[in-house]
Motif scaffolding. Structure first.
Motif, PDB file in Angstrom:
ATOM      1  N   PRO A 159     -70.141  15.480 131.487  1.00  0.00           N
ATOM      2  CA  PRO A 159     -70.116  13.944 131.840  1.00  0.00           C
ATOM      3  C   PRO A 159     -68.793  13.776 132.660  1.00  0.00           C
ATOM      4  CG  PRO A 159     -69.852  14.397 129.492  1.00  0.00           C
ATOM      5  CD  PRO A 159     -70.180  15.422 130.144  1.00  0.00           C
ATOM      6  N   TYR A 160     -67.597  14.306 132.475  1.00  0.00           N
ATOM      7  CA  TYR A 160     -66.361  13.958 132.916  1.00  0.00           C
ATOM      8  C   TYR A 160     -65.662  15.125 134.005  1.00  0.00           C
ATOM      9  CZ  TYR A 160     -66.896  10.949 128.835  1.00  0.00           C
ATOM     10  OH  TYR A 160     -67.262  10.126 128.110  1.00  0.00           O
ATOM     11  N   PHE A 161     -66.559  15.793 134.757  1.00  0.00           N
ATOM     12  CA  PHE A 161     -66.174  16.450 135.739  1.00  0.00           C
ATOM     13  C   PHE A 161     -67.382  16.870 136.612  1.00  0.00           C
ATOM     14  CE2 PHE A 161     -66.567  20.930 137.208  1.00  0.00           C
ATOM     15  CZ  PHE A 161     -65.136  21.211 137.912  1.00  0.00           C
ATOM     16  N   VAL A 162     -67.096  16.649 137.935  1.00  0.00           N
ATOM     17  CA  VAL A 162     -68.156  16.752 139.039  1.00  0.00           C
ATOM     18  C   VAL A 162     -67.403  17.094 140.211  1.00  0.00           C
ATOM     19  CG1 VAL A 162     -67.691  14.335 139.876  1.00  0.00           C
ATOM     20  CG2 VAL A 162     -70.045  15.494 139.990  1.00  0.00           C
ATOM     21  N   ARG A 163     -68.375  18.258 140.965  1.00  0.00           N
ATOM     22  CA  ARG A 163     -67.711  18.570 142.124  1.00  0.00           C
ATOM     23  C   ARG A 163     -68.539  18.059 143.478  1.00  0.00           C
ATOM     24  NH1 ARG A 163     -68.658  23.586 139.164  1.00  0.00           N
ATOM     25  NH2 ARG A 163     -66.603  24.501 138.685  1.00  0.00           N
ATOM     26  N   GLY A 164     -67.909  17.787 144.583  1.00  0.00           N
ATOM     27  CA  GLY A 164     -68.277  17.552 145.690  1.00  0.00           C
ATOM     28  C   GLY A 164     -67.284  17.546 146.672  1.00  0.00           C
ATOM     29  N   ASP A 165     -67.796  17.292 148.107  1.00  0.00           N
ATOM     30  CA  ASP A 165     -66.800  17.196 149.228  1.00  0.00           C
ATOM     31  C   ASP A 165     -66.548  15.885 149.634  1.00  0.00           C
ATOM     32  OD1 ASP A 165     -65.215  17.613 151.445  1.00  0.00           O
ATOM     33  OD2 ASP A 165     -66.829  18.332 152.575  1.00  0.00           O
ATOM     34  N   PHE A 166     -65.730  15.326 148.576  1.00  0.00           N
ATOM     35  CA  PHE A 166     -65.021  13.673 148.729  1.00  0.00           C
ATOM     36  C   PHE A 166     -64.291  13.535 150.042  1.00  0.00           C
ATOM     37  CE2 PHE A 166     -65.460  14.892 144.032  1.00  0.00           C
ATOM     38  CZ  PHE A 166     -66.762  14.112 144.012  1.00  0.00           C
ATOM     39  N   ALA A 207     -72.704  14.885 159.569  1.00  0.00           N
ATOM     40  CA  ALA A 207     -71.797  15.861 159.814  1.00  0.00           C
ATOM     41  C   ALA A 207     -71.957  17.188 159.105  1.00  0.00           C
ATOM     42  CB  ALA A 207     -70.285  15.419 159.383  1.00  0.00           C
ATOM     43  N   ARG A 208     -71.855  18.139 159.828  1.00  0.00           N
ATOM     44  CA  ARG A 208     -72.000  19.558 159.411  1.00  0.00           C
ATOM     45  C   ARG A 208     -70.800  19.991 158.399  1.00  0.00           C
ATOM     46  NH1 ARG A 208     -75.676  23.272 161.038  1.00  0.00           N
ATOM     47  NH2 ARG A 208     -76.907  22.663 162.578  1.00  0.00           N
ATOM     48  N   LEU A 209     -71.233  20.436 157.393  1.00  0.00           N
ATOM     49  CA  LEU A 209     -70.137  20.819 156.359  1.00  0.00           C
ATOM     50  C   LEU A 209     -69.725  22.193 156.864  1.00  0.00           C
ATOM     51  CD1 LEU A 209     -71.243  19.570 152.961  1.00  0.00           C
ATOM     52  CD2 LEU A 209     -69.689  18.681 154.431  1.00  0.00           C
ATOM     53  N   GLY A 210     -68.456  22.529 156.655  1.00  0.00           N
ATOM     54  CA  GLY A 210     -68.146  23.902 156.886  1.00  0.00           C
ATOM     55  C   GLY A 210     -68.078  24.868 155.578  1.00  0.00           C
ATOM     56  N   LYS A 211     -67.227  26.039 155.722  1.00  0.00           N
ATOM     57  CA  LYS A 211     -67.220  26.652 154.630  1.00  0.00           C
ATOM     58  C   LYS A 211     -66.369  26.074 153.299  1.00  0.00           C
ATOM     59  CE  LYS A 211     -67.914  30.997 156.945  1.00  0.00           C
ATOM     60  NZ  LYS A 211     -66.979  32.273 157.511  1.00  0.00           N
ATOM     61  N   THR A 212     -66.902  26.222 152.023  1.00  0.00           N
ATOM     62  CA  THR A 212     -66.287  25.781 150.974  1.00  0.00           C
ATOM     63  C   THR A 212     -65.272  26.749 150.609  1.00  0.00           C
ATOM     64  OG1 THR A 212     -67.756  26.534 149.437  1.00  0.00           O
ATOM     65  CG2 THR A 212     -68.066  24.355 150.079  1.00  0.00           C
ATOM     66  N   ALA A 213     -63.999  26.149 149.985  1.00  0.00           N
ATOM     67  CA  ALA A 213     -63.055  27.039 149.406  1.00  0.00           C
ATOM     68  C   ALA A 213     -63.352  27.729 148.367  1.00  0.00           C
ATOM     69  CB  ALA A 213     -61.810  26.300 149.144  1.00  0.00           C
ATOM     70  N   PHE A 215     -58.352  17.694 145.765  1.00  0.00           N
ATOM     71  CA  PHE A 215     -59.049  18.007 147.043  1.00  0.00           C
ATOM     72  C   PHE A 215     -58.744  19.577 147.195  1.00  0.00           C
ATOM     73  CE2 PHE A 215     -58.047  13.317 148.124  1.00  0.00           C
ATOM     74  CZ  PHE A 215     -59.419  13.058 148.365  1.00  0.00           C
ATOM     75  N   GLY A 216     -59.852  20.245 147.714  1.00  0.00           N
ATOM     76  CA  GLY A 216     -59.807  21.648 147.911  1.00  0.00           C
ATOM     77  C   GLY A 216     -58.692  21.944 149.091  1.00  0.00           C
ATOM     78  N   GLY A 243     -65.103  19.846 154.239  1.00  0.00           N
ATOM     79  CA  GLY A 243     -65.942  21.209 154.126  1.00  0.00           C
ATOM     80  C   GLY A 243     -65.440  21.939 152.910  1.00  0.00           C
ATOM     81  N   ARG A 244     -64.468  21.517 152.345  1.00  0.00           N
ATOM     82  CA  ARG A 244     -64.066  22.288 151.249  1.00  0.00           C
ATOM     83  C   ARG A 244     -64.465  21.714 149.891  1.00  0.00           C
ATOM     84  NH1 ARG A 244     -58.383  23.825 153.590  1.00  0.00           N
ATOM     85  NH2 ARG A 244     -59.024  25.755 154.398  1.00  0.00           N
ATOM     86  N   LEU A 245     -64.943  22.369 148.929  1.00  0.00           N
ATOM     87  CA  LEU A 245     -65.139  21.659 147.742  1.00  0.00           C
ATOM     88  C   LEU A 245     -64.262  21.137 146.886  1.00  0.00           C
ATOM     89  CD1 LEU A 245     -67.884  21.548 146.235  1.00  0.00           C
ATOM     90  CD2 LEU A 245     -67.640  23.773 145.035  1.00  0.00           C
ATOM     91  N   ASP A 246     -64.265  19.962 146.616  1.00  0.00           N
ATOM     92  CA  ASP A 246     -63.247  19.259 145.729  1.00  0.00           C
ATOM     93  C   ASP A 246     -63.875  18.850 144.274  1.00  0.00           C
ATOM     94  OD1 ASP A 246     -61.961  18.863 148.340  1.00  0.00           O
ATOM     95  OD2 ASP A 246     -63.355  17.060 148.779  1.00  0.00           O
ATOM     96  N   PHE A 247     -63.232  18.246 143.412  1.00  0.00           N
ATOM     97  CA  PHE A 247     -63.690  17.944 142.134  1.00  0.00           C
ATOM     98  C   PHE A 247     -62.941  16.789 141.396  1.00  0.00           C
ATOM     99  CE2 PHE A 247     -60.243  20.746 140.784  1.00  0.00           C
ATOM    100  CZ  PHE A 247     -59.536  20.184 139.618  1.00  0.00           C
ATOM    101  N   ALA A 248     -63.734  16.093 140.703  1.00  0.00           N
ATOM    102  CA  ALA A 248     -63.054  14.838 140.066  1.00  0.00           C
ATOM    103  C   ALA A 248     -63.309  15.165 138.629  1.00  0.00           C
ATOM    104  CB  ALA A 248     -64.028  13.642 140.433  1.00  0.00           C
ATOM    105  N   GLN A 249     -62.257  14.636 137.931  1.00  0.00           N
ATOM    106  CA  GLN A 249     -62.007  15.087 136.364  1.00  0.00           C
ATOM    107  C   GLN A 249     -61.504  13.573 135.902  1.00  0.00           C
ATOM    108  OE1 GLN A 249     -62.264  17.839 134.278  1.00  0.00           O
ATOM    109  NE2 GLN A 249     -61.931  15.902 132.927  1.00  0.00           N
TER     110      GLN A 249
END
Length: 172
Positions: free
Chosen positions: A59-66, A166-172, A94-95, A70-76
């Motif tokens: 419930p308190y952690f989620v990933r996305g490209d915020f 927009a197209r996403l690039g490769k994620t980290a 931010f990634g 194109g790099r994966l970020d996360f919220a905590q």
């Protein structure tokens, strides 16, 4: 080196976070302040439904490209106690090419024990009570280097924000 980076990208803890994510969270920790876990969530029928639906529900952690790079970020969500009820602060990491940035604080002082975090593409959704389904949606605005409320109107502009194509690039 590539094998080590690949291994550090795999979740290895019960939290579902990768070692690099754990490292970023550890660097943000201060006295009296810790990462929120599922144990901090109040039980409810709606939360049970979410656990059934998602299986591994954090419930308190989620990933996305915020930030849309194109790099994966996360919220905590982090928890602190300033009174009888726990208060939560929400941050996005931010990634980067080598891991994650220091946290960018989105909201502070929330009563989030009955709520959760989720993502809809590049939008962070903070729901204070999963039973009520009332939430705030946050979008990163690069020009001001801050998160803005997607649903807030400014200057009489009632136009709803939509996801850029927009197209996403490769994620980290």
């Amino acid at each position: 080196p590539a094998r080590e980076r690949a291994a550090s990208a795999l979740p290895s803890s019960p939290s579902g976070r990768t070692p690099l994510e754990e490292q970023a969270i550890s660097a943000a920790i201060a006295p009296g302040f810790r990462a929120a876990t599922e144990d901090d969530a109040a039980d409810s029928e709606a939360r049970d439904d979410l656990r059934t639906l998602y299986g591994d529900y954090q419930p308190y952690f989620v990933r996305g490209d915020f930030d849309g790079d194109g790099r994966l970020d996360f919220a905590q969500a982090f928890i602190r106690r300033d009174g009888p009820e726990p208060l939560f602060d929400v941050a996005v990491f931010f990634g980067t090419a080598s891991g994650f940035s220091p946290p960018v604080w989105v909201e502070r002082g929330l009563a989030l024990s009955t709520g959760d975090l989720s993502a809809d593409r590049s939008v962070l959704i903070v729901t204070e009570d999963v039973e009520q389904e009332v939430s705030r949606r946050w979008r990163w605005e690069a020009s001001t280097r801050r998160f803005v409320d997607v649903d807030a109107t400014t200057d009489g502009d009632d136009e709803e924000w939509t996801e850029p194509d927009a197209r996403l690039g490769k994620t980290a």
